[in-house]
Each structure stands twice: as C-alpha cells, then as structure tokens.
Design a protein around this motif. Sequence first.
Motif, PDB file in Angstrom:
ATOM      1  N   ARG A 139      46.394  40.866 -30.963  1.00 34.23           N
ATOM      2  CA  ARG A 139      45.199  41.098 -30.159  1.00 34.23           C
ATOM      3  C   ARG A 139      45.127  40.218 -28.919  1.00 34.23           C
ATOM      4  O   ARG A 139      44.174  40.305 -28.149  1.00 34.23           O
ATOM      5  CB  ARG A 139      43.950  40.902 -31.015  1.00 34.23           C
ATOM      6  CG  ARG A 139      43.885  41.850 -32.196  1.00 34.23           C
ATOM      7  CD  ARG A 139      42.522  41.824 -32.842  1.00 34.23           C
ATOM      8  NE  ARG A 139      42.492  42.620 -34.062  1.00 34.23           N
ATOM      9  CZ  ARG A 139      41.393  42.980 -34.703  1.00 34.23           C
ATOM     10  NH1 ARG A 139      40.207  42.594 -34.232  1.00 34.23           N
ATOM     11  NH2 ARG A 139      41.452  43.693 -35.801  1.00 34.23           N
ATOM     12  N   TRP A 183      42.241  50.368 -28.542  1.00 34.20           N
ATOM     13  CA  TRP A 183      42.167  49.849 -29.905  1.00 34.20           C
ATOM     14  C   TRP A 183      40.703  49.712 -30.329  1.00 34.20           C
ATOM     15  O   TRP A 183      39.842  49.442 -29.506  1.00 34.20           O
ATOM     16  CB  TRP A 183      42.832  48.476 -29.982  1.00 34.20           C
ATOM     17  CG  TRP A 183      44.302  48.492 -29.666  1.00 34.20           C
ATOM     18  CD1 TRP A 183      44.892  48.247 -28.469  1.00 34.20           C
ATOM     19  CD2 TRP A 183      45.356  48.780 -30.584  1.00 34.20           C
ATOM     20  NE1 TRP A 183      46.257  48.354 -28.569  1.00 34.20           N
ATOM     21  CE2 TRP A 183      46.575  48.681 -29.860  1.00 34.20           C
ATOM     22  CE3 TRP A 183      45.409  49.103 -31.939  1.00 34.20           C
ATOM     23  CZ2 TRP A 183      47.811  48.900 -30.452  1.00 34.20           C
ATOM     24  CZ3 TRP A 183      46.651  49.317 -32.532  1.00 34.20           C
ATOM     25  CH2 TRP A 183      47.831  49.217 -31.792  1.00 34.20           C
ATOM     26  N   ASP A 199      38.142  48.546 -33.971  1.00 31.34           N
ATOM     27  CA  ASP A 199      38.022  48.107 -35.366  1.00 31.34           C
ATOM     28  C   ASP A 199      37.569  49.272 -36.236  1.00 31.34           C
ATOM     29  O   ASP A 199      36.884  50.202 -35.768  1.00 31.34           O
ATOM     30  CB  ASP A 199      37.005  46.971 -35.477  1.00 31.34           C
ATOM     31  CG  ASP A 199      37.503  45.684 -34.842  1.00 31.34           C
ATOM     32  OD1 ASP A 199      38.730  45.439 -34.876  1.00 31.34           O
ATOM     33  OD2 ASP A 199      36.665  44.940 -34.304  1.00 31.34           O
ATOM     34  N   GLN A 221      43.805  47.305 -36.671  1.00 30.68           N
ATOM     35  CA  GLN A 221      42.907  48.132 -35.872  1.00 30.68           C
ATOM     36  C   GLN A 221      43.454  49.546 -35.795  1.00 30.68           C
ATOM     37  O   GLN A 221      44.635  49.806 -36.076  1.00 30.68           O
ATOM     38  CB  GLN A 221      42.765  47.566 -34.449  1.00 30.68           C
ATOM     39  CG  GLN A 221      41.898  46.328 -34.326  1.00 30.68           C
ATOM     40  CD  GLN A 221      41.727  45.921 -32.881  1.00 30.68           C
ATOM     41  OE1 GLN A 221      42.700  45.719 -32.154  1.00 30.68           O
ATOM     42  NE2 GLN A 221      40.469  45.789 -32.452  1.00 30.68           N
TER      43      GLN A 221
END
Length: 534
Positions: A118, A128, A130, A158
């Motif tokens: 990340r 991307w 979550d 993710q």
Amino acid sequence: MTREWWRGAVTYQVYPRSFQDDNGDGIGDLPGITRRLPYLADLGVDVVWLSPVCRSPMKDMGYDVSDYRDIDPVFGTLGDFDRMIEHAHALGLKVIIDQVISHSSNLHPAFAQSRSGRTGPKADWYVWADPRPDGTPPNNWLAVFGGSAWTWDARRHQYYLHNFLPEQPDFNFHNPEVQDWHLENMAFWLDRGVDGFRLDTVNYYFHDRLLRDNAADFRVKTKPETNPYNMQYHLFSKNQPENIAFLERMRALTDRYDGRMLVGEMGESHHAIRMMGEYTTGARLHQCYSFELLGPEFSASHFRSKIEEFFAGAPMGWPCWAFSNHDVNRHVSRWAKHAAGREAIAKQAAALLLSMQGSICLYQGEELGQTETELTFEELTDPAGINFWPEEKGRDGCRTPMVWERGAPNAGFSTAAKTWLPVRNEQRAVAVDTQGEGSILSFYRDMLAYRKGSADLMEGATEFLALPEPILGFRRGGNLLCLFNLSRQTHDLACAGGDIRIGPAKRAGDLLTLGPNGFALIEGADKVTPHLAG
C-alpha cells in the motif's frame, strides 16, 4: 494545422490477428498487413485502424496491454511497424492505432508494483478498495465479462477494480501521474508517425471516488439478462464528469502535432448519442465512435432518430458511424431477416452507411459481404463467448481470417496447418478473387469513389423526409436525394426529376420502383418531395 482530413473520411478497421499471416504461424502480422495495403488503397478508404498490436498476454486478444511502447512478437517488431506506417503513407493512407488505457494487463510491471503493497511510487496507480466488514467487495459493480468488477488480492488485502476481466485491472485516473504517463505513451506513437488514435472504452477512464452502488437498470426487465452486467444502470463505474478534462488534455497533446486525430469508442447503452456530442464538442475528441447502429434494429425510424439526435444535441460535434466491428455479429447476418439475400442487404448497407453525415468506419471483410462464422465451443478464444455459452456465442464469429483466394489453403490468409480461428467454406466462398464486376466488392469501390467525389456526401447537412416505414429518405447538401427500401417487398414512389447516380432502382416517368432492399441516390431532385405512390 493541415486540413481536417478526418471529417467525412472512411476508416477501414484491420483486425491484425486475422488480416494476413506472412510468417506461417496461423496468426496475422504486421508484414502481412503491409503487403495487403495496396488492396486497401485500391478499395478507396482513407484511413487504416489497427486493433491492438502492443505487447500482451492476449487474455482479451490485445486489449490487455503489458507494454505500451512495444509490438507483441506475434505481430512483429517496432521496425515492422515503422515500415507499415511508411508504406501506408506512401499509398496516401492514414494510420490510427488502438489505445487501450482504461486498464492494463495484470502482467504489466506497473500493476506488479501496485499490488506489492500500500506504499510505494505506484501504489495508487490502480483502483484499490478495502472489503466490507463481511469480506465482500466494496460495492455492487459488475464486470462486462461476468461476475463482480472486484477481485481480491492477497498481497494488499484489498480488492482491485476491473470493468472487464480480472486480468485487466483498471487504472486510477484520479492520480495525475497516471494521466501524465499515458500521455507520454501516446506521444511515443505520435513521434513514430501514427495519424491518431482510436480510444478504447473512452468513457471508462474515471470511476466514482465514493464507490457508490450502481442502480438497477431503469428499463423494466421481464427476465434476467444472459449477462447480468446489462441489468445495472452504470451511474458510478463509468461516465464520470472528470473524464472531460482528461479528454481535453489528450486533445492538447495531439494538437501539438500536425494533422492528428482522436476518435473515441463510446461504450454506453443509455445516453450514448448525448455523450458522443458532449465528448466531441469543443477541444475534446475530434469524433466519437458509436455502437448505436451495431445492434439488431433495422428500420427507417431507428436510423433517422440516431442521426437527428446527434446533430440536434451537438451541432458542433462529429460522429463516426459503423454497422460492423470486432465486437458484434456481422451486419449481413444480423439483419438477415430483413434481407432479400446476402448481396442485396450488403449493397444496401454499403450505400446507406456511406451516405450518412459524419465519418464512416468499415470492418474488414464487410466489403465482401462477409457473414458471421459458426464456431464450436472448443474453437472459441473470446472470454465473452466462453463465459456465456451457448446463449451468447461471443465475438469470435466476426473475427475469423480474411479470405483472399477461394482455392488457396486457408483462403490465402496463411500457409499454416491450422489458423488461430478456422476458415469455413461459407466464408471462403466470398473471397476477394471471386468478386468480379457487379460484385459486392465492386460496389463498395464504386460507392467509396462516389462518396469521395461528392461534396454533398462529404460536407452537406442532412434533411430527413416524412416517409412511412419501410422507406428511409433524406437529402444531403440540398442536391442529393437518398432513398432506401428497408424491406423484402417492392415499393413504388412518386419522384420526379433528377438523375439516379447510384442504386438498382428503376424509373418509369415519375414512378420510382425500389425493389427488395432497393435504393437510389439521385442528383438534382432537390425540389421534389417523394411520397409513396397510391
């Protein structure tokens, strides 16, 4: 800047895998295309559009790019590309190439860096998100090729977005670095002499930052679609307002070069005509390529409504019309139920398309009256066909090899024992060497020459006539009357004056007879309003 050569021009789409194989591996290549360029110059087209030839693992036949600055070895080398450009220009042909920038291959080095963590210079180059608390994708967006538009990546913990295959992750265009990098890639090809770009999925570049759910399609569905993607109204996964500013950046880049052009593919089912106008008004795209005439609809009201809607909504914009391409069933097969025969519908379609106001795109083999190829499941390569078989057979049926010589192995396309898609006898029967005087190919050459020499067709506005179905009638430029009988029955019209320049229509005094799929392009009948004879 040089003259706006693209305005009214006719483009010929070459599908490189299927045009001409010169190294005998069963797949078309750049040397093969170069060898066949005189055929295209003789046909009378102005521009050659190459579907993707950049390096790719070919999960979606080149629409998954792993290197934006090199040629895939299956097609040849950068040297082969340069020689093709040079030969095309020597023949008076422009060359545009596909730019597939909304997404890349998952094997692109940038995606490898982005998925590694990340943090890092390319962490934010792709989209991307979550998971929800229950581990499911962040929203309900669907992929064109089936399933969720989100795939879980165990490295980043993710999901990443892909509007198409999981192997085609979407770039994050909200990141200015991504925009700059793509513009640099485009400049690489402009410096090599390409005359412009066909921009794949031009309305997919940006996504909604808030990742809001798409709504159900507002059009009532009586049963589930074969592809559930068509059950959503894609409000947030594409068509975002930020797209406009990036189009203007692309236009500013091409304007630094002399006589270059941008044409965007409008992949949209709800407001395509309106968006075509929006994308081509002002310093944005030069023209927009529509899917509006690539469906099963075949009526006077349909053709009229799409053309009128565009020019009413975007009088300063410019469309590019097509009846066939590498993504849809060939129109001779698609409109067969309206046809008096293959030759009749093929010639009428050519006359109609090449009479339209705007620029025109022809798909390879269209000029032969080519039909859709029937394939078995085992022969398919297209993910859409594989995923949705048998209700949807995919796009391979329109991508089979070009047929040059009826009696030659693989119809002259390749010397290989097996080609990447097969050549069927039905397709072989319409090979180039079978098409003599009076053939579909001969008609295309005549119609293309007539269009190029007609100020009415190249520059004239369109005025539709109030005629009932199945007759489509319009004037171009005030002096040219275009009439089409979109049916399998004969119809008579009262039409005085003028000379029939193109078409099989017959005349007896003021009575004009349009046979099944008949048509007439008449010069000098501008003061006469035809009406159905009683």
